[in-house]
Motif scaffolding. Structure first.
Motif, PDB file in Angstrom:
ATOM      1  N   ARG A   1     -16.106  47.486-105.609  1.00 55.36           N
ATOM      2  CA  ARG A   1     -16.973  48.448-104.908  1.00 55.36           C
ATOM      3  C   ARG A   1     -17.179  49.709-105.731  1.00 55.36           C
ATOM      4  O   ARG A   1     -18.287  50.220-105.835  1.00 55.36           O
ATOM      5  CB  ARG A   1     -16.380  48.801-103.547  1.00 55.36           C
ATOM      6  N   ALA A   2     -16.109  50.204-106.334  1.00 52.46           N
ATOM      7  CA  ALA A   2     -16.225  51.412-107.161  1.00 52.46           C
ATOM      8  C   ALA A   2     -17.097  51.153-108.383  1.00 52.46           C
ATOM      9  O   ALA A   2     -17.952  51.978-108.736  1.00 52.46           O
ATOM     10  CB  ALA A   2     -14.834  51.888-107.585  1.00 52.46           C
ATOM     11  N   ALA A   3     -16.917  50.014-109.012  1.00 47.29           N
ATOM     12  CA  ALA A   3     -17.741  49.667-110.179  1.00 47.29           C
ATOM     13  C   ALA A   3     -19.205  49.521-109.774  1.00 47.29           C
ATOM     14  O   ALA A   3     -20.109  49.977-110.487  1.00 47.29           O
ATOM     15  CB  ALA A   3     -17.232  48.385-110.831  1.00 47.29           C
ATOM     16  N   GLY A   4     -19.459  48.890-108.642  1.00 42.15           N
ATOM     17  CA  GLY A   4     -20.831  48.743-108.148  1.00 42.15           C
ATOM     18  C   GLY A   4     -21.472  50.088-107.883  1.00 42.15           C
ATOM     19  O   GLY A   4     -22.647  50.306-108.209  1.00 42.15           O
ATOM     20  N   ALA A   5     -20.727  51.001-107.304  1.00 44.56           N
ATOM     21  CA  ALA A   5     -21.265  52.338-107.035  1.00 44.56           C
ATOM     22  C   ALA A   5     -21.581  53.061-108.338  1.00 44.56           C
ATOM     23  O   ALA A   5     -22.626  53.718-108.457  1.00 44.56           O
ATOM     24  CB  ALA A   5     -20.268  53.151-106.204  1.00 44.56           C
TER      25      ALA A   5
ATOM     26  N   ALA B   1     -25.617  54.958-112.228  1.00 43.80           N
ATOM     27  CA  ALA B   1     -26.130  54.970-113.605  1.00 43.80           C
ATOM     28  C   ALA B   1     -27.570  54.477-113.651  1.00 43.80           C
ATOM     29  O   ALA B   1     -28.411  55.034-114.363  1.00 43.80           O
ATOM     30  CB  ALA B   1     -25.241  54.105-114.495  1.00 43.80           C
ATOM     31  N   ARG B   2     -27.890  53.443-112.882  1.00 45.08           N
ATOM     32  CA  ARG B   2     -29.269  52.932-112.834  1.00 45.08           C
ATOM     33  C   ARG B   2     -30.216  53.977-112.265  1.00 45.08           C
ATOM     34  O   ARG B   2     -31.328  54.162-112.771  1.00 45.08           O
ATOM     35  CB  ARG B   2     -29.329  51.666-111.995  1.00 45.08           C
ATOM     36  N   GLU B   3     -29.796  54.661-111.199  1.00 44.10           N
ATOM     37  CA  GLU B   3     -30.654  55.694-110.605  1.00 44.10           C
ATOM     38  C   GLU B   3     -30.909  56.827-111.596  1.00 44.10           C
ATOM     39  O   GLU B   3     -32.030  57.298-111.743  1.00 44.10           O
ATOM     40  CB  GLU B   3     -30.013  56.253-109.337  1.00 44.10           C
ATOM     41  N   ARG B   4     -29.884  57.250-112.292  1.00 42.34           N
ATOM     42  CA  ARG B   4     -30.047  58.313-113.294  1.00 42.34           C
ATOM     43  C   ARG B   4     -30.970  57.857-114.423  1.00 42.34           C
ATOM     44  O   ARG B   4     -31.806  58.613-114.897  1.00 42.34           O
ATOM     45  CB  ARG B   4     -28.704  58.747-113.851  1.00 42.34           C
ATOM     46  N   ARG B   5     -30.793  56.613-114.868  1.00 41.24           N
ATOM     47  CA  ARG B   5     -31.653  56.079-115.923  1.00 41.24           C
ATOM     48  C   ARG B   5     -33.120  56.070-115.473  1.00 41.24           C
ATOM     49  O   ARG B   5     -34.001  56.497-116.204  1.00 41.24           O
ATOM     50  CB  ARG B   5     -31.207  54.659-116.277  1.00 41.24           C
ATOM     51  N   ASP B   6     -33.339  55.604-114.240  1.00 36.84           N
ATOM     52  CA  ASP B   6     -34.715  55.552-113.734  1.00 36.84           C
ATOM     53  C   ASP B   6     -35.320  56.941-113.622  1.00 36.84           C
ATOM     54  O   ASP B   6     -36.478  57.157-114.004  1.00 36.84           O
ATOM     55  CB  ASP B   6     -34.757  54.851-112.369  1.00 36.84           C
ATOM     56  N   ARG B   7     -34.540  57.899-113.107  1.00 34.93           N
ATOM     57  CA  ARG B   7     -35.056  59.270-113.002  1.00 34.93           C
ATOM     58  C   ARG B   7     -35.353  59.855-114.381  1.00 34.93           C
ATOM     59  O   ARG B   7     -36.363  60.524-114.578  1.00 34.93           O
ATOM     60  CB  ARG B   7     -34.055  60.166-112.268  1.00 34.93           C
ATOM     61  N   THR B   8     -34.474  59.581-115.339  1.00 40.67           N
ATOM     62  CA  THR B   8     -34.683  60.103-116.700  1.00 40.67           C
ATOM     63  C   THR B   8     -35.926  59.495-117.331  1.00 40.67           C
ATOM     64  O   THR B   8     -36.725  60.212-117.937  1.00 40.67           O
ATOM     65  CB  THR B   8     -33.449  59.801-117.574  1.00 40.67           C
ATOM     66  N   LEU B   9     -36.108  58.185-117.175  1.00 38.71           N
ATOM     67  CA  LEU B   9     -37.288  57.535-117.745  1.00 38.71           C
ATOM     68  C   LEU B   9     -38.581  58.039-117.092  1.00 38.71           C
ATOM     69  O   LEU B   9     -39.587  58.234-117.777  1.00 38.71           O
ATOM     70  CB  LEU B   9     -37.175  56.021-117.608  1.00 38.71           C
TER      71      LEU B   9
END
Length: 157
Positions: free
Chosen positions: A63-67, A72-80
């Motif tokens: 669960r912690a790894a999934g979170a 990280a995916r959300e940050r990547r998407d916002r950065t892109l």
């Protein structure tokens, strides 16, 4: 009498001691048996408890790894997205900034060529002169100077 009494008491004391000894021995054996049963139960339960604890720990780690992965995916998407919009704005600004002076210089050069090549006399009412003043007033002095310098370098005077 006294001797009989002492021997009776002595035999009763010995019998009571023997009985206490047997009770203690019986209690010891029962405690040993119960301790052995408890140890056997603990040894049977210990693997199940370890497996259960391992499973719970594994689920928590997953669960912690999934979170962390989702964050990280959300940050990547916002950065892109941020990079996309800023690069689009930069391209637009560059396009506007590079095409405006070029068009102004072309317009000035075309107007200048028209003025240099036309040998028509100026109309008596001054219409041509007014048209030239209107077209030249649309271009700032800065751009005129830049265009003049550009054409002087080429030798077009």
């Amino acid at each position: 009498s006294a001797e009989d009494l002492r021997s009776t008491l002595s035999s009763q004391a010995a019998a009571a001691g023997e009985q206490v000894y047997r009770q203690a021995q019986s209690t010891k054996e029962a405690m040993t048996a119960r301790a052995s049963d408890a140890a056997a139960s603990a040894s049977r339960v210990a693997p199940r408890m370890a497996a259960s604890a391992t499973r719970v720990a594994s689920e928590n780690v997953e669960r912690a790894a999934g979170a962390l992965i989702n964050e990280a995916r959300e940050r990547r998407d916002r950065t892109l997205k941020w990079i996309w919009w800023w690069s689009l704005a930069a391209v637009g600004i560059y396009g506007f900034a590079s095409s405006l002076p070029r068009e102004l210089i072309r317009h000035y050069a075309a107007t200048r060529e028209e003025n240099n090549t036309s040998e028509e006399p100026i109309a008596s009412n001054g219409e041509r002169r007014q048209e030239e003043q209107r077209s030249s007033s649309n271009i700032s002095t800065y751009w005129k100077r830049g265009a003049d310098k550009l054409f002087r370098r080429r030798g077009d005077s």
